[in-house]
Design a protein around this motif. Structure first.
Motif, PDB file in Angstrom:
ATOM      1  N   UNK A 219     -29.728 -63.216   9.365  1.00 56.38           N
ATOM      2  CA  UNK A 219     -28.913 -63.667  10.499  1.00 56.38           C
ATOM      3  C   UNK A 219     -27.425 -63.646  10.158  1.00 56.38           C
ATOM      4  N   UNK A 220     -27.016 -62.647   9.358  1.00 60.68           N
ATOM      5  CA  UNK A 220     -25.600 -62.490   8.972  1.00 60.68           C
ATOM      6  C   UNK A 220     -25.057 -63.803   8.420  1.00 60.68           C
ATOM      7  N   UNK A 221     -23.960 -64.312   9.001  1.00 62.19           N
ATOM      8  CA  UNK A 221     -23.306 -65.508   8.487  1.00 62.19           C
ATOM      9  C   UNK A 221     -24.113 -66.785   8.638  1.00 62.19           C
ATOM     10  N   UNK A 222     -25.193 -66.733   9.412  1.00 62.75           N
ATOM     11  CA  UNK A 222     -26.044 -67.913   9.598  1.00 62.75           C
ATOM     12  C   UNK A 222     -27.171 -67.975   8.572  1.00 62.75           C
ATOM     13  N   UNK A 223     -27.193 -67.055   7.612  1.00 66.13           N
ATOM     14  CA  UNK A 223     -28.211 -67.098   6.569  1.00 66.13           C
ATOM     15  C   UNK A 223     -29.465 -66.338   6.924  1.00 66.13           C
TER      16      UNK A 223
END
Length: 301
Positions: A219-223
């Motif tokens: 989730x990219x920057x959301x981990x």
């Protein structure tokens, strides 16, 4: 042993131009050349983490020679099939006021050359792991992933698949060990936009119902979120850092997950932690992450 497959590798020629002007002569401010392809990226990061792997795939021409030499320099064992026609593609990536890409088509792969790949796949041994990642060249059958996995049915070989939409959905009946869609790709498979973690988990479990054993959603920057075959759900927060590069972050996450899984004797929480660290480390680097950078972030999680 871990085997990665890159059907259509590339030389990535990355150039920086201050202000790209069409129809004019532009001069570069920086030039970098990389060995590209999702399977190659996975093997590269595995090597950086001290894990051996063999790179399978197809190469041709002088650019194929560069891919083979590059693999050795990156620290994994190349076992590519050399095609009799064409040349390995070159992808030009232009970084300017906007980013643009011009991707080559790649060489034609003939039936007898594909059969050589099948013969290599057939030689895998019980306990091996196979990573199938990326798109399929136009000269190969669209069901190539399915054909490979069908050949390995009933054997103790763990298969990781990192692909999109139908290419991924069609292999679930062969029960891959792990699949890694991102949250947007997961939504596209079901024709919806996923709005929160609960929806992501719900639809990851639907992929399990279709046959996947473990579903890792980046989730990219959301981990990342991992839904395991044991029924557990693990959340992997993303460490903080400046994003410099999105290319190869997903491949790095796959390599990190495999590393964490192997080094922890099958602990999925550790696999997710190492996967998240590796994906983030590449996003925070100009190139694929070094082992040192990955371990630095791993210790922060």
């Amino acid at each position: 042993m871990i085997y990665t497959v890159t059907f259509n590798p590339a030389i990535d020629y990355v150039i920086k131009v201050d202000d790209l002007t069409l129809g004019k002569v532009n001069r570069t401010k920086r030039e970098d050349v990389y060995c590209g392809g999702k399977g190659i990226n996975v093997s590269n990061v595995l090597s950086n983490l001290g894990i051996d792997s063999v790179g399978l795939g197809f190469i041709a021409g002088f650019t194929g020679d560069a891919i083979e030499a590059g693999a050795k320099k990156l620290g994994f064992q190349p076992d590519f099939i050399r095609l009799r026609e064409g040349m390995t593609r070159i992808n030009v990536k232009i970084k300017s006021n906007e980013e643009s890409e011009i991707n080559g088509q790649g060489p034609v792969i003939h039936d007898d050359e594909l059969e050589q790949m099948f013969q290599k796949i057939d030689q895998l041994k019980d306990g091996d792991m196979l990573v199938l990642a990326g798109s399929i060249p136009a000269s190969l059958p669209e069901d190539i992933y399915e054909r490979i996995m069908e050949r390995l049915q009933g054997r103790d070989i763990q298969i990781v698949v990192d692909a999109t939409k139908d290419l991924l959905l069609n292999v679930l009946k062969y029960h891959p060990f792990m699949i890694k869609p991102n949250n947007h790709e997961l939504g596209e498979m079901f024709g919806i936009e996923l709005k929160d973690n609960d929806e992501i988990i719900e639809h990851a479990k639907k992929l399990q119902e279709k046959g996947a054993r473990n579903v890792l959603v980046s989730m990219a920057g959301d981990g990342a979120i991992l839904v395991t075959e044991d029924g557990d759900v693990h959340m992997g927060p993303c460490p903080k850092g400046e994003v410099k590069n999105s290319v190869g972050a997903g491949d790095s996450m796959v390599a990190g997950f495999i590393t964490g899984y192997l080094k922890s004797n099958g602990n999925y929480e550790e696999a997710l932690k190492m996967g998240t660290a590796a994906g983030s480390a590449s996003a925070f680097s100009e190139d694929l992450a070094t082992g040192e950078k990955i371990m630095e972030l791993y210790k922060q999680l």
